[in-house]
Motif scaffolding. Structure first.
Motif: not given
Lengths: 130, 197
Positions: B132-138, B164-169, B177-183
């Motif tokens: 997702l980090g990679e996509l966010a920089r594009m 491919i779905g994430l790239i479509e989004i 796109i914003q994203y986050d993780f909670e362990h």
């Protein structure tokens, strides 16, 4: 060799109209596509096309795509179909692909342009409609 | 005949209504059009998708926006169905396949947003974060190019076509796109993705 039975599926809410006449060499996909399982919907169609191309069920193929929306798994399936068509064209079948989209639909236009890049032997046409 | 059960102000109903109304108003204040939490199936995707299209067709000015929101919604829900670590599966015919997660669609400042949240295996969080980090920089041209490349690659191991779905989004979103993780535990993380259209 036995003639291949044509495949016809009416469009549903989530799957396109499918009209594959292997012996006539005419193929059409039209509508929307976000099936539950794209592999199981497109798998048999792709296999049929592969067989028709390998067995040269027709000397020419006209493949028309008239989609208004498809999800990413469908895009993958379309890519597989187009690879078979390009292989067939390279092997000497006269292949024409019509990518039909509404002239205002930038998304479908972009997809059409991107898919076109894979064709060196098949005749790929963008067909905007109003 | 037995007596009808009394219904009135002396029942606990009034308090429940207040609580539910408060909850609903809270959602409306946040611009939420709908939010679904729990086990989600392809049938629910279809039903929510239809409702979403009808609703945003009334609000959205153009067909392009409707299609973009719908596309982001479909990819997010299919990601939950395919990748949620909280799932029930059995071999009945037809097979029962339910995955747990949350999907929310709303509007804020004239733009629509789609949020999904679900539990994933903690060991997958790192890979997803990097992707997702990679996509966010594009930018949009890079995303278009990357989508094309991924379409031509054989599917990654363990993938059910979702990469491919994430790239479509990302392509349909109007900003990164914003994203986050909670362990949650040693084995599980909660993953959230939010896209503005």
């Amino acid at each position: 060799m036995a003639a291949m039975e044509p495949v016809y599926h009416e469009a549903t809410d989530r799957t396109p109209e499918v009209a594959f006449d292997f012996n006539a060499g005419t193929y059409r996909l039209a509508g929307e596509s976000y099936p539950e399982d794209a592999a199981s919907f497109y798998g048999p169609l792709t296999q049929g096309l592969r067989q028709a191309v390998d067995e040269r069920s027709s000397d020419s193929i006209e493949f028309t795509v008239e989609m208004v929306y498809f999800n990413s798994s469908t895009a993958k399936a379309l890519m597989n179909i187009f690879q078979i068509l390009e292989d067939g064209a390279e092997a000497g079948i006269q292949v024409r692909i019509n990518w039909c989209y509404h002239e205002d639909d930038e998304t479908m236009e972009e997809f059409g342009e991107d898919f076109s890049e894979d064709f060196a032997h098949a005749d790929y046409r963008m067909c905007p409609t109003s | 005949m037995s007596e009808a059960r009394p219904a009135g102000s002396d029942s606990p109903g009034a308090l429940v209504a207040q609580e539910v109304l408060g909850f609903q108003r809270g959602l409306v204040r946040r611009g939420i059009i709908f939010s679904f939490t729990g086990y989600i199936s392809e049938g629910i995707l279809k039903a929510l998708g239809d409702a979403l299209r009808q609703k945003i067709r009334l609000e959205a000015t153009d067909a392009k926006t409707v299609n973009r929101v719908f596309s982001v919604f479909v990819e997010q829900v299919q990601n939950i169905i395919r990748y949620s670590a909280e799932r029930i599966e059995n071999a009945d015919d037809p097979p029962v396949e339910l995955s747990s997660g949350m999907i929310t669609v709303g509007s804020e400042g004239g733009r629509f947003f789609v949020i999904c949240g679900n539990v994933i295996a903690r060991e997958d969080a790192g890979t997803l974060n990097a992707r997702l980090g990679e996509l966010a920089r594009m930018d949009s041209q890079q995303l278009r190019q990357f989508y094309k490349e991924k379409l031509r690659e054989p599917p990654e191991e363990g993938s059910k076509g979702g990469s491919i779905g994430l790239i479509e989004i990302a392509r349909r979103a109007s900003e990164p796109i914003q994203y986050d993780f909670e362990h949650l535990s040693d084995t599980q993380s909660y993953f959230v993705l939010k896209a503005y259209i």
